[in-house]
Enzyme design. Structure first.
Site, PDB file in Angstrom:
ATOM      1  N   CYS A 176      -2.817  -2.380   8.696  1.00 31.60           N
ATOM      2  CA  CYS A 176      -2.568  -1.019   9.190  1.00 31.60           C
ATOM      3  C   CYS A 176      -2.084  -1.088  10.644  1.00 31.60           C
ATOM      4  O   CYS A 176      -1.155  -0.379  11.035  1.00 31.60           O
ATOM      5  CB  CYS A 176      -3.835  -0.168   9.098  1.00 31.60           C
ATOM      6  SG  CYS A 176      -4.637  -0.207   7.489  1.00 31.60           S
ATOM      7  N   CYS A 204       0.823  -1.217   0.000  1.00 30.95           N
ATOM      8  CA  CYS A 204       0.000   0.000   0.000  1.00 30.95           C
ATOM      9  C   CYS A 204       0.853   1.261   0.000  1.00 30.95           C
ATOM     10  O   CYS A 204       0.337   2.358  -0.160  1.00 30.95           O
ATOM     11  CB  CYS A 204      -0.962   0.015   1.182  1.00 30.95           C
ATOM     12  SG  CYS A 204      -0.153   0.178   2.779  1.00 30.95           S
TER      13      CYS A 204
HETATM   14 FE1  FES Z   1      -1.850   0.271   4.242  1.00 31.26          FE
HETATM   15 FE2  FES Z   1      -3.497   1.373   6.067  1.00 31.26          FE
HETATM   16  S1  FES Z   1      -3.943   0.936   3.960  1.00 31.26           S
HETATM   17  S2  FES Z   1      -1.379   0.973   6.253  1.00 31.26           S
END
Ligand code: FES
Length: 165
Positions: free
Chosen positions: A109, A36
């Site tokens: 996360c 991400c």
């Molecule tokens: Fe990757 Fe939250 S979407 S850390």
């Protein structure tokens, strides 16, 4: 993500705790998630209490999503007063505290926050940014920001570790 969880995240973000560098930190850890693109750095300062070294303060910076920032805000409060071993025993879902259970797509996360904490507190792991004992003997100057991490070549000291999902 449920509306309820979104509200709890927004509540945490409305008054985030412990954001920013901790200039006199004893330890710092940085992790990133290659999938991400989020990154999170955590600084930790210890104090002596009842003959033990406990976490006096922890702060963080994040190029992160709202969930990671909310978890980091809660986690840096949660680990205050704990020894490094006690903090390291906390699982990501415990670090998320009052946010409650996270949906599968958001668990990483909280793992990002856990990884930064582990990086700062676990001198013997590969993700170690700086051993706590060694860090305590030095006088840190201004800690680099995450932006510095991206824009300046490393001269040693901080290692960014990308977590496996
Ligand atoms: Fe990757 Fe939250 S979407 S850390």
């Amino acid at each position: 993500m449920t509306d309820d969880l979104q509200k709890r995240i927004q509540a945490a973000l409305a008054n985030p705790q412990n954001m920013g560098e901790l200039a006199d930190a004893d330890a710092v850890g940085t992790v990133g998630n290659a999938d991400c693109g989020e990154m999170l750095r955590m600084w930790v300062k210890f104090k002596e209490q009842d003959g033990k070294q406990v976490i006096d303060r922890a702060t963080f910076q994040s190029f992160g999503c709202e969930t990671a920032i909310a978890v980091a805000s809660l986690a840096t409060e949660l680990i205050r007063g704990k020894t490094a071993a006690e903090a390291l025993s906390l699982r990501p879902e415990e670090l998320a505290g009052e946010l409650g259970p996270l949906p599968p797509m958001k668990i990483h996360c909280a793992q990002l926050v856990e990884g930064a904490m582990r990086s700062a507190l676990s001198p013997k792991t590969e993700t170690c940014a700086r051993p706590v004992a060694a860090a305590a003997m030095t006088t840190p100057t201004t800690a680099p920001t995450l932006l510095d991490s991206f824009s300046k070549p490393k001269e040693g000291g901080v290692k960014i570790t990308f977590l496996d999902n």
